[in-house]
Design a protein around this motif. Structure first.
Motif, PDB file in Angstrom:
ATOM      1  N   GLN A  84       0.807  -1.219   0.000  1.00  0.00           N
ATOM      2  CA  GLN A  84       0.000   0.000   0.000  1.00  0.00           C
ATOM      3  C   GLN A  84       0.843   1.274   0.000  1.00  0.00           C
ATOM      4  OE1 GLN A  84      -2.764  -0.236   3.308  1.00  0.00           O
ATOM      5  NE2 GLN A  84      -3.666  -2.136   2.541  1.00  0.00           N
ATOM      6  N   HIS A  85       2.014   1.227   0.625  1.00  0.00           N
ATOM      7  CA  HIS A  85       2.827   2.432   0.788  1.00  0.00           C
ATOM      8  C   HIS A  85       4.173   2.362   0.086  1.00  0.00           C
ATOM      9  CE1 HIS A  85      -0.039   4.176   3.611  1.00  0.00           C
ATOM     10  NE2 HIS A  85      -0.177   2.948   4.085  1.00  0.00           N
ATOM     11  N   LYS A  86       4.339   1.347  -0.741  1.00  0.00           N
ATOM     12  CA  LYS A  86       5.572   1.160  -1.508  1.00  0.00           C
ATOM     13  C   LYS A  86       6.809   1.284  -0.619  1.00  0.00           C
ATOM     14  CE  LYS A  86       3.459   2.477  -5.868  1.00  0.00           C
ATOM     15  NZ  LYS A  86       2.365   1.642  -5.639  1.00  0.00           N
ATOM     16  N   GLU A  87       6.765   0.536   0.488  1.00  0.00           N
ATOM     17  CA  GLU A  87       7.891   0.489   1.415  1.00  0.00           C
ATOM     18  C   GLU A  87       8.485  -0.912   1.395  1.00  0.00           C
ATOM     19  OE1 GLU A  87       7.128   2.080   5.280  1.00  0.00           O
ATOM     20  OE2 GLU A  87       6.208   3.904   4.486  1.00  0.00           O
ATOM     21  N   SER A  88       9.559  -1.100   2.129  1.00  0.00           N
ATOM     22  CA  SER A  88      10.211  -2.411   2.133  1.00  0.00           C
ATOM     23  C   SER A  88      10.580  -2.860   3.548  1.00  0.00           C
ATOM     24  CB  SER A  88      11.445  -2.388   1.238  1.00  0.00           C
ATOM     25  OG  SER A  88      12.332  -1.372   1.669  1.00  0.00           O
TER      26      SER A  88
END
Length: 128
Positions: free
Chosen positions: A68-72
């Motif tokens: 959803q937040h394009k994080e890793s």
């Protein structure tokens, strides 16, 4: 033959009303006898945060947040949690995850209905 049908209808109606009240009381009391954990709405602590289902839900929360937040973020563990019976079960988990090598805690709420293969991330906050 009954010359007073309205009187009989009133008795039948009263009987049905009493029966409904008694059945309602019986169901209510049997639910209470099972314990609060069986009642909808109350949060109960999760005593085994290493349970495979709890770990799976924690990993799901991190993966969904990443999508959803394009994080890793990388899931590490579940630190603590509580669950709530709803139409399924809500899980409120404190999760440890790493972000670029830095470990932080996050709070995630996940709604799970395993019989429908349904799982939804409701909230993900942090680092806290």
């Amino acid at each position: 033959m009954n010359n007073h049908p309205s009187k009989m209808d009133h008795r039948q109606s009263l009987f049905v009303t009493i029966l409904i009240v008694l059945l309602t009381l019986m169901v209510s009391n049997s639910s209470m006898a099972v314990g609060d954990s069986a009642l909808t709405g109350g949060w109960e602590p999760i005593t085994n945060v290493t349970d495979p289902t709890v770990l799976d839900i924690g990993k799901f929360a991190v993966d969904e947040h990443n999508k959803q937040h394009k994080e890793s973020l990388k899931f590490t563990k579940v630190v603590s949690g509580k669950s709530q019976v709803v139409a399924g079960r809500n899980y409120n988990l404190t999760i440890t995850a790493t972000d670029g090598g830095v470990e932080n805690n996050y709070v995630a709420i996940v709604w799970d209905k395993p019989w429908e293969n349904f799982r939804q991330l409701l909230s993900f906050k942090g680092p806290i």
